[in-house]
Design a protein around this motif. Sequence first.
Motif, mmCIF file in Angstrom:
data_model
loop_
_atom_site.group_PDB
_atom_site.id
_atom_site.type_symbol
_atom_site.label_atom_id
_atom_site.label_comp_id
_atom_site.label_asym_id
_atom_site.label_seq_id
_atom_site.Cartn_x
_atom_site.Cartn_y
_atom_site.Cartn_z
ATOM 1 N N ARG A 94 0.836 -1.211 0.000
ATOM 2 C CA ARG A 94 0.000 0.000 0.000
ATOM 3 C C ARG A 94 0.867 1.255 0.000
ATOM 4 N N GLU A 95 1.899 1.239 0.825
ATOM 5 C CA GLU A 95 2.793 2.387 0.880
ATOM 6 C C GLU A 95 3.544 2.560 -0.440
ATOM 7 N N LEU A 96 3.929 1.414 -1.020
ATOM 8 C CA LEU A 96 4.666 1.442 -2.281
ATOM 9 C C LEU A 96 3.803 2.029 -3.401
ATOM 10 N N VAL A 97 2.548 1.573 -3.473
ATOM 11 C CA VAL A 97 1.632 2.072 -4.500
ATOM 12 C C VAL A 97 1.377 3.563 -4.307
ATOM 13 N N ALA A 98 1.205 3.963 -3.051
ATOM 14 C CA ALA A 98 0.985 5.392 -2.784
ATOM 15 C C ALA A 98 2.188 6.224 -3.231
ATOM 16 N N LYS A 99 3.379 5.715 -2.944
ATOM 17 C CA LYS A 99 4.607 6.422 -3.339
ATOM 18 C C LYS A 99 4.722 6.512 -4.853
ATOM 19 N N TYR A 100 4.473 5.393 -5.543
ATOM 20 C CA TYR A 100 4.629 5.384 -6.998
ATOM 21 C C TYR A 100 3.521 6.193 -7.684
ATOM 22 N N ASN A 101 2.342 6.228 -7.060
ATOM 23 C CA ASN A 101 1.280 7.076 -7.616
ATOM 24 C C ASN A 101 1.659 8.555 -7.532
ATOM 25 N N ALA A 102 2.346 8.897 -6.432
ATOM 26 C CA ALA A 102 2.825 10.284 -6.307
ATOM 27 C C ALA A 102 3.887 10.581 -7.368
ATOM 28 N N ASN A 103 4.756 9.600 -7.607
ATOM 29 C CA ASN A 103 5.767 9.777 -8.665
ATOM 30 C C ASN A 103 5.096 9.966 -10.020
ATOM 31 N N LEU A 114 -3.516 -3.736 -5.992
ATOM 32 C CA LEU A 114 -3.797 -3.472 -4.583
ATOM 33 C C LEU A 114 -5.127 -4.106 -4.164
ATOM 34 N N THR A 115 -6.149 -4.001 -5.028
ATOM 35 C CA THR A 115 -7.450 -4.614 -4.723
ATOM 36 C C THR A 115 -7.325 -6.129 -4.640
ATOM 37 N N MET A 116 -6.583 -6.736 -5.571
ATOM 38 C CA MET A 116 -6.380 -8.183 -5.537
ATOM 39 C C MET A 116 -5.757 -8.619 -4.225
ATOM 40 N N MET A 117 -4.757 -7.863 -3.749
ATOM 41 C CA MET A 117 -4.085 -8.250 -2.518
ATOM 42 C C MET A 117 -4.984 -8.091 -1.295
ATOM 43 N N ARG A 118 -5.794 -7.045 -1.300
ATOM 44 C CA ARG A 118 -6.725 -6.850 -0.185
ATOM 45 C C ARG A 118 -7.712 -8.017 -0.110
ATOM 46 N N GLN A 119 -8.208 -8.458 -1.259
ATOM 47 C CA GLN A 119 -9.158 -9.575 -1.280
ATOM 48 C C GLN A 119 -8.476 -10.893 -0.917
ATOM 49 N N ASN A 120 -7.200 -11.026 -1.233
ATOM 50 C CA ASN A 120 -6.457 -12.228 -0.828
ATOM 51 C C ASN A 120 -6.338 -12.313 0.689
ATOM 52 N N SER A 137 -9.021 -13.972 14.617
ATOM 53 C CA SER A 137 -10.461 -13.777 14.474
ATOM 54 C C SER A 137 -10.807 -12.340 14.139
ATOM 55 N N LYS A 138 -9.897 -11.436 14.441
ATOM 56 C CA LYS A 138 -10.117 -10.021 14.128
ATOM 57 C C LYS A 138 -9.341 -9.658 12.870
ATOM 58 N N SER A 139 -10.002 -8.952 11.998
ATOM 59 C CA SER A 139 -9.374 -8.611 10.718
ATOM 60 C C SER A 139 -8.234 -7.637 10.924
ATOM 61 N N TYR A 140 -7.124 -7.862 10.203
ATOM 62 C CA TYR A 140 -5.973 -6.974 10.238
ATOM 63 C C TYR A 140 -6.024 -5.953 9.113
ATOM 64 N N VAL A 141 -6.936 -6.169 8.200
ATOM 65 C CA VAL A 141 -6.983 -5.323 7.006
ATOM 66 C C VAL A 141 -8.365 -4.721 6.885
ATOM 67 N N LYS A 142 -8.432 -3.407 6.773
ATOM 68 C CA LYS A 142 -9.706 -2.732 6.597
ATOM 69 C C LYS A 142 -10.151 -2.828 5.154
ATOM 70 N N GLU A 143 -11.477 -2.714 4.980
ATOM 71 C CA GLU A 143 -12.029 -2.718 3.611
ATOM 72 C C GLU A 143 -11.528 -1.508 2.844
#
Length: 757
Positions: A692-701, A727-733, A751-757
Amino acid sequence: MSIEFYLVAVCILLLFAVFDLVVGVTNDAVNFLNSSIGSKAAPFKTIMIIASFGILAGVTFSGGMMEVARKGIFHPQFFTMPNLMAIFLAVMLTDILLLDLFNTHGLPTSTTVSIVFELLGAAVAVSVIKITMAVDGTMQIWDYINTAKALTIVLGILLSILVAFFSGAVIQFFTRLLFTFDYKPRLKKFGALWGGVAMSSITFFILIKGSKGATFMTPAMVDWIKHHSFFIMFCIFVIAAAFFHFLIIKFQVNILKPVILVGTFALAMAFAANDLVNFIGVPLAGLSAYITAAASPDPLNITMTALAQKVHIPTALMLLAGAIMVTTLWFSKKTKTVTETEIKLGQQDEGTERFESIWLSRKIVNMADSLFSSVKQMIPAILRKKIAERLETVESDTSLTMQQDKPSFDLVRAAVNLMVSSAVVSLATSFKLPLSTTYVTFMVAMGTSFSDQAWGRESAVYRITGVLTVIGGWFMTAFIAFIVSFIFAMVIFYFKIVGIAGIIGCAAFLIWKNHIKHKGKEKEKEEMNIFSMDKVENFEDALSITFDHLEYLLRNIRESTHITFDALFKEDLEKLKMERKRVRLFQVWTNTIIANIFKVLRLLQQEDEKTSYNYYQIIRRLQKISDNHRDIVIRSTMHVSNRHKGLLPVQIEELKDIKVCVINMLKMVETSFHNREIIHYNDIAEQYHYMRELVAKYNANQISRIRDNSSKTRLSILFYGISGNCLTMMRQNIKLFELFNESFKIDEKLSKSYVKE
């Protein structure tokens, strides 16, 4: 050319007869196998044995199209032996290629129509040559060609399509009203009478088709059968009804099964008797032409008037041909492909549809829906209710087993298919109307499936597309057969040995390509079998197998993603197109997994809401993964296909980093599903957050590149689209991973999700 050259040509024709028998049986086996196989009236081997005996019985009859090959389409007295050899070689080469093409794609077509239009095309070609070479110019094309015969056959095709479909639909409708889908109790009341009608139709079909060409029947016997048709049918009805009544009362026999097996024998016999000469008629006519010419003092110039006479085929030769046909029936894989097409188009339940919808099928469905809605308003409500009750389908017993041996349709419809097909062909034969057994059996099957409401709102557009495809193929058969045989005859006439060798070489190459293509399709079917749940016995097994299926799909998506990224970087359009084809296959797999999940959800107790919700969540996540992967492949393919500017070096490097994250995460999820254990979940979660951080950085670039105009609009859209899809594929994985843990209770800490929708 010497007479010896034409002896070689005759040998080639006889060799082609063997190949033509193989491709012909492969295509026409659907005529007599689909009803018994689709309804599972008997074990597969039993059905094949009965069909084999039907073929061997049929080949002992010498009727059929032999005279068409010799004199039905053209007038042999106006042709010399070299002329006819050019025609016959062109016909056989075209026939083998054409039927093999249809077999590869699993489309049933008519061997009768193909041989007629091949003869017509080749004869027209040679006739045109003879007219242009003639000095006096007294002969015209219609002097050489029997145009009335060809026109009659075309009209026969159109008539048989309509009559067969509506006959099947109407008779099935009233039969279903009589027996309903819960037919076994009513079979005891009306089964004997109905069975008598069916058997009289089918056995009379055997008589009328068999007596016409049987060598052991005298003309007086054939004439007696013809003039006592109603008496024969009445006797068969009385005997069959009495016998069936005895079987039902005394032994509780389901009389539909013997009706179907007798019908299978009858149609197999009719196929062999009627269509065998489609495959060997032309080679034997070539042999007759050579023998006639060789006995003449001027073999290359004598006209073939002798071919206008009738010919008797030796029984030994017919039995040899029958043995080849039976062997093909048992061992040809393409036979199953053609049979599956008709069975799938007529299956009662929902399933994976082979054909997609097209605008014409949607238009037909809308028109039919409007028509039936209008007709319903004209029928009294009480009568509509009674009919609806009689036509209500019976749900199968709820079981955790996915019913591997469940038939595609029931015995009632299978029996009607065979009874109506036999009746229509018998009636047409008695009136000497030319029609195709393939067309009749196929359209009857479609009519009965339509009447049985197998073409429901969930499947109608797909089934109609399939029917339109097959019917369109029938007319394409005539068109292609005429054009290709016309060209082949021209080439053979002018180029002799070189032309024959060239065409044979091209034919061998095309057949090899079709073989490779068919193997690919068979491989796809085997892969589809991986997603079967036929042996599931309980919910826990169903859940476990679902994650096995997910692992297999994710592995293929991972491999496809890797190939797609590399092909995009190198602008390799061929590889991208191959991946786009695979995407369609992945969509089928995804839909199959989802369909399996729906089946399992029906098996769960209603109070088990939590498990049901988790299973529903699997569907949701899977769809998003599949859709985003498809979007990556399509975006990449379209960009390269449109010849847009390639990715900048810096964009390639950034997408490579994203690709590594995607591939690694997919690999870790696959491994967990395979081993049924959580493997470094924290690492996977950290990998996702890092991405997520990588995509955000490259989107800024990328924004900087847009501002300095180094990245054009289309490149920017591609870059943002792919990074977002990943990024969406990884979130769904990650979500799938959490559902996997919760389903198997592997680690309570998760039991508790580590990843938000």
